[in-house]
Design a protein around this motif. Sequence first.
Motif, short mmCIF file in Angstrom:
data_model
loop_
_atom_site.label_atom_id
_atom_site.label_comp_id
_atom_site.label_asym_id
_atom_site.label_seq_id
_atom_site.Cartn_x
_atom_site.Cartn_y
_atom_site.Cartn_z
N GLY A 1 0.80 -1.22 0.00
CA GLY A 1 0.00 0.00 0.00
C GLY A 1 0.83 1.26 0.00
O GLY A 1 0.50 2.24 -0.65
N SER A 2 1.92 1.25 0.73
CA SER A 2 2.75 2.46 0.81
C SER A 2 3.67 2.60 -0.39
O SER A 2 4.34 3.62 -0.53
N ARG A 3 3.72 1.64 -1.25
CA ARG A 3 4.64 1.66 -2.38
C ARG A 3 3.96 1.94 -3.71
O ARG A 3 4.59 1.87 -4.76
N THR A 4 2.67 2.25 -3.72
CA THR A 4 1.99 2.40 -5.00
C THR A 4 2.53 3.58 -5.82
O THR A 4 2.59 3.50 -7.04
N ALA A 5 2.92 4.67 -5.15
CA ALA A 5 3.49 5.81 -5.89
C ALA A 5 4.82 5.41 -6.52
O ALA A 5 5.09 5.74 -7.68
N LEU A 6 5.64 4.67 -5.77
CA LEU A 6 6.91 4.18 -6.33
C LEU A 6 6.64 3.28 -7.52
O LEU A 6 7.32 3.35 -8.54
N LEU A 7 5.64 2.42 -7.38
CA LEU A 7 5.30 1.49 -8.45
C LEU A 7 4.84 2.22 -9.70
O LEU A 7 5.27 1.91 -10.81
N MET A 8 4.00 3.24 -9.52
CA MET A 8 3.51 4.00 -10.68
C MET A 8 4.67 4.72 -11.38
O MET A 8 4.78 4.68 -12.61
N ILE A 9 5.54 5.34 -10.61
CA ILE A 9 6.67 6.06 -11.20
C ILE A 9 7.62 5.07 -11.88
O ILE A 9 8.07 5.30 -13.00
N GLY A 10 7.90 3.96 -11.21
CA GLY A 10 8.78 2.95 -11.81
C GLY A 10 8.20 2.40 -13.10
O GLY A 10 8.92 2.20 -14.08
N ALA A 11 6.90 2.17 -13.12
CA ALA A 11 6.25 1.65 -14.33
C ALA A 11 6.31 2.68 -15.46
O ALA A 11 6.55 2.32 -16.62
N ALA A 12 6.10 3.96 -15.14
CA ALA A 12 6.15 5.00 -16.16
C ALA A 12 7.56 5.13 -16.74
O ALA A 12 7.72 5.29 -17.96
N VAL A 13 8.58 5.03 -15.90
CA VAL A 13 9.96 5.09 -16.39
C VAL A 13 10.26 3.86 -17.25
O VAL A 13 10.93 3.95 -18.28
N TYR A 14 9.74 2.71 -16.84
CA TYR A 14 9.93 1.48 -17.62
C TYR A 14 9.33 1.66 -19.02
O TYR A 14 9.97 1.31 -20.02
N VAL A 15 8.13 2.22 -19.11
CA VAL A 15 7.49 2.45 -20.40
C VAL A 15 8.37 3.36 -21.27
O VAL A 15 8.62 3.07 -22.45
N SER A 16 8.87 4.44 -20.67
CA SER A 16 9.72 5.35 -21.46
C SER A 16 11.03 4.68 -21.86
O SER A 16 11.57 4.95 -22.93
N THR A 17 11.55 3.78 -21.02
CA THR A 17 12.77 3.05 -21.35
C THR A 17 12.53 2.13 -22.55
O THR A 17 13.33 2.09 -23.49
N ILE A 18 11.42 1.40 -22.52
CA ILE A 18 11.07 0.50 -23.62
C ILE A 18 10.89 1.31 -24.91
O ILE A 18 11.26 0.87 -25.99
N GLU A 19 10.33 2.51 -24.79
CA GLU A 19 10.13 3.37 -25.96
C GLU A 19 11.42 4.03 -26.42
O GLU A 19 11.44 4.73 -27.43
N GLY A 20 12.52 3.83 -25.68
CA GLY A 20 13.81 4.37 -26.06
C GLY A 20 13.98 5.84 -25.75
O GLY A 20 14.81 6.51 -26.35
N ARG A 21 13.19 6.34 -24.80
CA ARG A 21 13.24 7.76 -24.45
C ARG A 21 13.34 7.92 -22.95
O ARG A 21 12.32 7.84 -22.26
#
Length: 123
Positions: free
Chosen positions: A34-54
Motif C-alpha cells: 500500500g505504501s509503495r503504489t506511488a513508487l510502483l507507478m513512477i517505476g512503471a512509467a519510467v519502464y514504459v519510457s525506457t522501452i520506448e527508447g526515451r
Amino acid sequence: MPPPPKLYHLARLWIELTRQLHETAAPDKQAQFGSRTALLMIGAAVYVSTIEGRPITAKKLAGFVGMPRATVVRRLRALDRLGVLERTARGWRTSAKRMDQLSRSDTRAMALAVRSAADRLKR
C-alpha cells in the motif's frame, strides 16, 4: 442481487494488476504494498519510457503520472538507491540489471486478470 457496475470490474482489475505488477517489480517488498503504489507507478512509467527508447525527465514524469514534481524527484531518488532506475544525461531510465530481471518475470497472472475482467465487462 443485481450484477455489479462496470466501474466495479475496472476498479478490481486495477487493484489486481497493481498487485501483480508489485509482485513482479518488487517481490521483496510485499508487506509494504500500500505504501509503495506511488513508487510502483513512477517505476512503471519510467519502464514504459525506457522501452520506448526515451529516458524521461522528472518534469515530464510528474505531468504523466499526475504528481507534484518534488514528490516524483524524491521517489526517483529512492528507486535509484534501490537499483531500479538510473539517471542519464537525458533523464531517467530503468537500469539494465532491472530490465534483465523484468524480462525473466512471469506475467501470466496479469494476463489472466485482464482476460477475466474483460469477460466480466462484456456481460
